[in-house]
Design a protein around this motif. Structure first.
Motif, PDB file in Angstrom:
ATOM      1  N   SER A 228       0.815  -1.213   0.000  1.00 35.67           N
ATOM      2  CA  SER A 228       0.000   0.000   0.000  1.00 35.67           C
ATOM      3  C   SER A 228       0.851   1.266   0.000  1.00 35.67           C
ATOM      4  CB  SER A 228      -0.919   0.004   1.226  1.00 35.67           C
ATOM      5  OG  SER A 228      -0.156  -0.023   2.415  1.00 35.67           O
ATOM      6  N   ALA A 229       2.095   1.152   0.465  1.00 38.81           N
ATOM      7  CA  ALA A 229       2.936   2.343   0.562  1.00 38.81           C
ATOM      8  C   ALA A 229       3.472   2.779  -0.785  1.00 38.81           C
ATOM      9  CB  ALA A 229       4.097   2.093   1.526  1.00 38.81           C
ATOM     10  N   TYR A 230       3.760   1.832  -1.669  1.00 35.75           N
ATOM     11  CA  TYR A 230       4.396   2.193  -2.930  1.00 35.75           C
ATOM     12  C   TYR A 230       3.580   3.193  -3.753  1.00 35.75           C
ATOM     13  CZ  TYR A 230       8.645  -0.576  -3.018  1.00 35.75           C
ATOM     14  OH  TYR A 230       9.902  -1.042  -2.774  1.00 35.75           O
ATOM     15  N   PRO A 231       2.306   2.900  -4.102  1.00 39.79           N
ATOM     16  CA  PRO A 231       1.551   3.895  -4.894  1.00 39.79           C
ATOM     17  C   PRO A 231       1.321   5.202  -4.148  1.00 39.79           C
ATOM     18  CG  PRO A 231       0.141   2.087  -4.184  1.00 39.79           C
ATOM     19  CD  PRO A 231       1.536   1.664  -3.886  1.00 39.79           C
ATOM     20  N   LEU A 232       1.131   5.120  -2.830  1.00 41.57           N
ATOM     21  CA  LEU A 232       0.891   6.324  -2.040  1.00 41.57           C
ATOM     22  C   LEU A 232       2.124   7.213  -2.001  1.00 41.57           C
ATOM     23  CD1 LEU A 232      -0.751   8.076  -0.147  1.00 41.57           C
ATOM     24  CD2 LEU A 232      -0.188   6.519   1.719  1.00 41.57           C
ATOM     25  N   VAL A 233       3.283   6.625  -1.706  1.00 38.00           N
ATOM     26  CA  VAL A 233       4.519   7.404  -1.646  1.00 38.00           C
ATOM     27  C   VAL A 233       4.862   7.957  -3.021  1.00 38.00           C
ATOM     28  CG1 VAL A 233       6.994   7.270  -1.194  1.00 38.00           C
ATOM     29  CG2 VAL A 233       5.393   6.154   0.351  1.00 38.00           C
ATOM     30  N   LEU A 234       4.635   7.150  -4.059  1.00 35.62           N
ATOM     31  CA  LEU A 234       4.918   7.607  -5.418  1.00 35.62           C
ATOM     32  C   LEU A 234       4.047   8.802  -5.787  1.00 35.62           C
ATOM     33  CD1 LEU A 234       6.386   7.147  -8.122  1.00 35.62           C
ATOM     34  CD2 LEU A 234       4.526   5.606  -8.753  1.00 35.62           C
ATOM     35  N   ALA A 235       2.741   8.719  -5.495  1.00 36.64           N
ATOM     36  CA  ALA A 235       1.818   9.805  -5.843  1.00 36.64           C
ATOM     37  C   ALA A 235       2.148  11.080  -5.071  1.00 36.64           C
ATOM     38  CB  ALA A 235       0.379   9.373  -5.573  1.00 36.64           C
ATOM     39  N   SER A 236       2.406  10.960  -3.775  1.00 34.92           N
ATOM     40  CA  SER A 236       2.695  12.150  -2.968  1.00 34.92           C
ATOM     41  C   SER A 236       4.038  12.770  -3.366  1.00 34.92           C
ATOM     42  CB  SER A 236       2.685  11.798  -1.483  1.00 34.92           C
ATOM     43  OG  SER A 236       3.637  10.793  -1.192  1.00 34.92           O
ATOM     44  N   THR A 237       5.009  11.932  -3.723  1.00 35.52           N
ATOM     45  CA  THR A 237       6.312  12.464  -4.130  1.00 35.52           C
ATOM     46  C   THR A 237       6.207  13.219  -5.446  1.00 35.52           C
ATOM     47  OG1 THR A 237       7.469  10.657  -3.013  1.00 35.52           O
ATOM     48  CG2 THR A 237       8.699  11.869  -4.674  1.00 35.52           C
ATOM     49  N   LEU A 238       5.471  12.656  -6.412  1.00 34.06           N
ATOM     50  CA  LEU A 238       5.326  13.322  -7.711  1.00 34.06           C
ATOM     51  C   LEU A 238       4.546  14.632  -7.580  1.00 34.06           C
ATOM     52  CD1 LEU A 238       4.610  10.296 -10.087  1.00 34.06           C
ATOM     53  CD2 LEU A 238       6.723  11.626  -9.862  1.00 34.06           C
ATOM     54  N   SER A 239       3.489  14.632  -6.754  1.00 36.06           N
ATOM     55  CA  SER A 239       2.718  15.866  -6.584  1.00 36.06           C
ATOM     56  C   SER A 239       3.554  16.930  -5.878  1.00 36.06           C
ATOM     57  CB  SER A 239       1.437  15.581  -5.801  1.00 36.06           C
ATOM     58  OG  SER A 239       1.726  15.136  -4.485  1.00 36.06           O
ATOM     59  N   MET A 240       4.359  16.514  -4.898  1.00 35.69           N
ATOM     60  CA  MET A 240       5.216  17.465  -4.207  1.00 35.69           C
ATOM     61  C   MET A 240       6.253  18.050  -5.158  1.00 35.69           C
ATOM     62  SD  MET A 240       7.582  16.917  -0.802  1.00 35.69           S
ATOM     63  CE  MET A 240       6.161  16.845   0.278  1.00 35.69           C
ATOM     64  N   PHE A 241       6.843  17.206  -5.987  1.00 37.62           N
ATOM     65  CA  PHE A 241       7.836  17.685  -6.946  1.00 37.62           C
ATOM     66  C   PHE A 241       7.214  18.676  -7.921  1.00 37.62           C
ATOM     67  CE2 PHE A 241       9.648  17.227 -11.221  1.00 37.62           C
ATOM     68  CZ  PHE A 241      10.941  17.687 -10.989  1.00 37.62           C
ATOM     69  N   ALA A 242       6.023  18.348  -8.444  1.00 36.87           N
ATOM     70  CA  ALA A 242       5.373  19.224  -9.416  1.00 36.87           C
ATOM     71  C   ALA A 242       5.048  20.589  -8.816  1.00 36.87           C
ATOM     72  CB  ALA A 242       4.101  18.556  -9.944  1.00 36.87           C
ATOM     73  N   CYS A 243       4.571  20.599  -7.572  1.00 36.01           N
ATOM     74  CA  CYS A 243       4.194  21.875  -6.946  1.00 36.01           C
ATOM     75  C   CYS A 243       5.423  22.688  -6.535  1.00 36.01           C
ATOM     76  CB  CYS A 243       3.321  21.610  -5.722  1.00 36.01           C
ATOM     77  SG  CYS A 243       1.694  20.920  -6.101  1.00 36.01           S
ATOM     78  N   ARG A 244       6.469  22.015  -6.092  1.00 38.89           N
ATOM     79  CA  ARG A 244       7.639  22.734  -5.580  1.00 38.89           C
ATOM     80  C   ARG A 244       8.616  23.166  -6.662  1.00 38.89           C
ATOM     81  NH1 ARG A 244       9.166  21.216   0.548  1.00 38.89           N
ATOM     82  NH2 ARG A 244       7.036  20.968   1.303  1.00 38.89           N
ATOM     83  N   SER A 283      -0.592  20.850  -0.356  1.00 41.60           N
ATOM     84  CA  SER A 283      -1.199  20.218   0.814  1.00 41.60           C
ATOM     85  C   SER A 283      -2.521  19.559   0.445  1.00 41.60           C
ATOM     86  CB  SER A 283      -1.410  21.256   1.922  1.00 41.60           C
ATOM     87  OG  SER A 283      -2.259  22.304   1.476  1.00 41.60           O
ATOM     88  N   CYS A 284      -3.271  20.155  -0.470  1.00 40.57           N
ATOM     89  CA  CYS A 284      -4.527  19.555  -0.917  1.00 40.57           C
ATOM     90  C   CYS A 284      -4.248  18.250  -1.652  1.00 40.57           C
ATOM     91  CB  CYS A 284      -5.277  20.538  -1.820  1.00 40.57           C
ATOM     92  SG  CYS A 284      -6.830  19.905  -2.481  1.00 40.57           S
ATOM     93  N   ALA A 285      -3.254  18.265  -2.548  1.00 41.75           N
ATOM     94  CA  ALA A 285      -2.905  17.052  -3.292  1.00 41.75           C
ATOM     95  C   ALA A 285      -2.446  15.945  -2.351  1.00 41.75           C
ATOM     96  CB  ALA A 285      -1.816  17.373  -4.318  1.00 41.75           C
ATOM     97  N   GLY A 286      -1.653  16.300  -1.326  1.00 43.90           N
ATOM     98  CA  GLY A 286      -1.183  15.300  -0.382  1.00 43.90           C
ATOM     99  C   GLY A 286      -2.311  14.683   0.424  1.00 43.90           C
ATOM    100  N   ASN A 287      -3.258  15.509   0.880  1.00 34.72           N
ATOM    101  CA  ASN A 287      -4.383  14.983   1.656  1.00 34.72           C
ATOM    102  C   ASN A 287      -5.283  14.084   0.812  1.00 34.72           C
ATOM    103  OD1 ASN A 287      -3.790  16.128   4.176  1.00 34.72           O
ATOM    104  ND2 ASN A 287      -4.744  18.071   3.636  1.00 34.72           N
TER     105      ASN A 287
END
Length: 324
Positions: A228-244, A283-287
């Motif tokens: 369960s961690a792999y898709p979640l960590v991947l999605a949050s990492t990509l969204s963080m990279f795109a926003c930052r 923060s919205c994307a992460g939640n």
């Protein structure tokens, strides 16, 4: 460290030299503000509060992944609350340099904590699963020890940024304020980019190379939380990279303008304000990623929707039975 006299710096919109460009940029940022506060803020608050309630309700059976996500959700809610400081745009709220410095410090704690937490999650759910020699490098206290280290690093990086604000001699003077004060020394933006994005990006790039290598070899996650961690960590990492990415590019552009003693144009100010809103939207994307990709939160949401559906059906059936 070179001391800078930043008394010359002003927002381009305050110089009133390019009236048409100022009016245009203020109209654009006002539209962005309406969209952000109408869509992203309520979504982030609702999703974050639901995730927080779900994780707290499971406090007796929290897994390692749950502990990391609990920290992530609290940090995301903090960033969303800090975004209310931008509600006055295209104007800026006015406060003393001391108050603005305190605001900047606590916002940066959330900013750095989110980035370092992402690295810690990649380490916990990728490195230890992929490299046997790394499994021996465990901090005392397990996940709680790692989260304490993440918070300590975030506090240290934020304190370093606060030292570069350059307002120690004028703490009680009033000035326009935002989470990244305009009057800060150019080293502030450079250090924030280096500690909050540059170094983290290099580490995350190495993590993704290992992940690609692992998936290419067809190896599944060996850890209990891995699936369960792999898709979640991947999605949050990509969204963080795109926003930052956009935000940090604009930070470096602001540092360049300061080093050239240039206030920039109204367009530069507009793009920086948009980049700040994009950062807040992270923060919205992460939640949302936690809500839809973390199994306990997803099941709690599905159960809540089923209960709501049953209640609505009962209310519809009640008038029909009374009519009979």
């Amino acid at each position: 460290m070179v001391l800078h006299n930043m008394t010359w710096i002003k927002y381009p919109s305050q110089e009133l030299l390019e009236i048409e460009d100022i009016i245009w940029s203020q109209n654009v940022i006002s539209r962005f503000m309406h969209v952000y506060f109408a869509l992203f803020v309520p979504t982030s608050l609702l999703a974050g509060t639901f995730n927080l309630a779900t994780l707290v309700r499971r406090r007796g059976v929290l897994t390692t992944l749950d502990l990391y996500l609990l920290d992530s959700v609290v940090t995301s809610l903090g960033v969303t609350l800090f975004s209310f400081t931008a509600i006055t745009r295209p104007d800026y709220m006015v406060s003393s340099h001391l108050s603005c410095g305190v605001l900047s410090f606590f916002f940066n704690v959330c900013y750095f904590n989110a980035q370092y937490l992402q690295i810690a999650m990649l380490f916990a759910f990728l490195f230890q699963d992929y490299l046997p020699c790394v499994r021996r490098l465990k901090l005392p206290g397990g996940a709680r020890g790692c989260l304490s280290l993440v918070l300590a690093c975030a506090l240290g990086a934020s304190a370093g940024g606060a030292m570069l604000l350059g307002t120690a001699g004028s703490l009680l003077e009033s000035a326009p304020c935002q989470v990244d004060p305009l009057s800060a020394w150019p080293e502030y933006e450079i250090v924030k980019f280096s500690l909050g994005f540059g170094a983290a990006l290099a580490i995350e790039a190495a993590c993704f190379l290992l992940l690609v290598g692992k998936l290419a070899r067809g190896n599944g996650p060996a850890q209990k939380d891995g699936l369960s961690a792999y898709p979640l960590v991947l999605a949050s990492t990509l969204s963080m990279f795109a926003c930052r990415l956009f935000y940090n590019i604009m930070l470096l552009n602001r540092a360049r303008l300061k080093l050239q003693r240039d206030n920039g144009s109204p367009r530069d100010e507009l793009v920086m304000n948009i980049a700040e809103l994009v950062l807040f939207a992270e923060s919205c994307a992460g939640n949302l990623a936690v809500l839809f990709l973390h199994q306990p939160c997803k099941e709690a949401l599905a159960q809540g929707l089923r209960n709501l559906s049953r209640r609505c059906r009962r209310e519809e059936e009640a008038p029909s039975s009374m009519a009979l």
